[in-house]
Design a protein around this motif. Structure first.
Motif: not given
Lengths: 224, 252
Positions: A118-119, A121-124, A137
């Motif tokens: 999820g980390q 994905e959030a950065a992406l 991240v």
């Protein structure tokens, strides 16, 4: 008798210091280089390119699966056959750096894999580039997993550096061999050699323990 | 292969989109268009493909065939710079996914500083204003672990707004929250919608849908089964499957 041996050892004091210095310099250079290389390899290993990942994986397995003494001999004795002349110091640095990089690669890769998807994905999703995702991240979060075993690995690598005495480098272990020829008390001489290594390693052992405790505490704090 | 005409497209255009997970057809021939400033709520039973649907829009999932055009750019087209397109699409996750090693303000300013290349001071000023807007002016320096779920999700929404996106996608933004925190997050989402943001929201929150959505899309087993205004859908569902679904979420 013992007293005379002590006096003989006292005479070897400068040699011992030189040996300790060699061990420290050798370890320091190869740990710094090995850490940089190991982080690079660990990042590449988890970077998504399957070919690169498996080539690195195979190399790491090969190095981890063969004795360090054999690796040093290969570098020191086989490379000249192909026209690459190395002095013992360079050969020792190369062998130790490679060993360090392989172990550290695995530690870093494990740390990176521990960061929740999820980390990433959030950065992406917010448009960060591959390097920015890693730098901003993933790596900061991986470090809490990486640091304690990394410092522990340093201790193992400093002790492994004793193997370079086999190719004639006058490190702490080789000083032991030289001295014991003059002072025939192996127990005493190698006890002192051991003390030398322990003095270098003990602060790192303490550091690893403190980091482990701190990271553990920090981790508990995140779990609400 | 048909290229979609770029003359008449919405902000988000699905045309005959299919996706499989192995043998499972998780998106079946999806055709859906979202206009600028429109708010679309997507609902349906779990496993119906609604999360997958919005995750395709910013490329967190890839589609197998069909066309998906976002902000005039076709996904999967080599000419489309996915990283750049993602800066125009805000995504709010069910589990917040705030960066735990960064403060609320740092979470909000990270992408503006590093992706938009906005000067730090300017980005921090804007970040403080956004956090104030979502009611967290006093939590600027707090770490995610020190915030409640509702507060974390509001930071996550501020983090998206910091990029000034053209579209915002919400993947069950209130499902991981304790009941008493749901309304504080929905209030922020309503405020964002009322400012004219184009939004696609996967949620079962009917109050939110009735208040701001122009359209409710009901999905089941990977397909869009029904689509209509919130009033039509909640008061007069047309299919057995949507009636069965609504009776379940209305029961409590």
């Amino acid at each position: 008798m013992i007293w005379q041996q002590f006096l003989g050892l006292a005479g070897s004091y400068p040699l011992a210091l030189r040996g300790l210095g060699m061990t420290v310099v050798l370890s320091l250079i190869s740990l710094v280089l090995g850490t940089a290389l190991g982080f690079g390899l660990g990042i590449l290993r988890t970077g998504g390119n399957r070919l690169v990942g498996s080539v690195i994986g195979a190399w790491v397995d090969l190095i981890r699966g063969t004795p360090f003494l054999v690796q040093i001999f290969l570098i020191f004795f086989i490379l000249p056959e192909f026209g690459i002349e190395l002095d013992a110091f360079t050969a020792g640095i190369i062998a130790l750096t490679n060993l360090a990089a392989c172990f550290i690669c695995e530690i870093v890769a494990a740390g990176i894999r521990s960061v929740p998807s999820g980390q990433v994905e959030a950065a992406l999703a917010s448009g960060l580039s591959r390097w920015q995702r890693m730098r901003q991240v993933v790596l900061p979060q991986a470090m809490r997993i990486v640091l304690p075993p990394l410092v522990g690995q340093y201790v193992l690598l400093i002790k492994d550096s004793s193997v370079v005495s086999a190719i004639g480098l006058t490190d702490l272990t080789r000083v032991g061999w030289l001295v014991v020829q003059r002072v025939p008390n192996g127990l005493l001489v190698f006890f002192l050699v051991g003390v030398g290594y322990f003095i270098v390693c003990y602060p790192l052992i303490m550091l690893a323990r403190r980091l482990e405790r701190r990271m553990g505490a920090a981790h508990g704090e995140v779990q609400l | 292969m048909t290229k979609p005409s770029l003359t008449k497209t919405g902000m988000i255009d699905f045309r005959g989109v299919n996706k499989w997970f192995g043998a499972l057809n998780v998106l079946k021939d999806i055709t859906l268009s979202v206009e600028p400033r429109e708010v679309v709520v997507v609902c349906g039973p779990s496993g119906s493909g609604k999360s997958t649907l919005i995750r395709c829009i910013n490329g967190l999932e890839t589609i197998k065939n069909g066309d998906l055009v976002v902000d005039g750019q076709r996904l999967g087209d080599p000419a489309t710079n996915m990283t750049r397109l993602r800066t125009e699409i805000g995504f709010v996750f069910q589990s917040f996914n705030l960066y735990p090693h960064k403060t609320a303000l740092e979470n909000v300013t990270l992408a503006p500083i590093h992706v938009r290349k906005i000067p730090r001071a300017e980005a921090e000023h804007a970040g403080r204003e956004l956090l104030a807007k979502v009611g967290l002016a006093d939590k600027v320096d707090a770490y995610p672990a020190q915030l409640s779920g509702g507060q974390q999700q509001r930071v996550a929404i501020a983090r998206c707004l910091g990029m000034r996106p053209k579209v915002m996608l919400f993947d069950e933004p209130t499902s991981a929250l304790d009941p008493e925190m749901i309304s504080e997050v929905l209030d922020v989402m309503v405020a964002v919608a009322e400012e004219g943001m184009t939004m696609m929201v996967v949620t079962h929150e009917m109050g939110f849908a009735r208040k701001v959505a122009q359209r409710v899309v009901f999905m089941d087993a990977g397909a869009i089964v029904e689509s209509g205004t919130p009033d039509e859908f909640f008061s007069h569902p047309r299919t057995d499957r949507s009636r069965a679904f609504l009776s379940k979420i209305l029961r409590h």
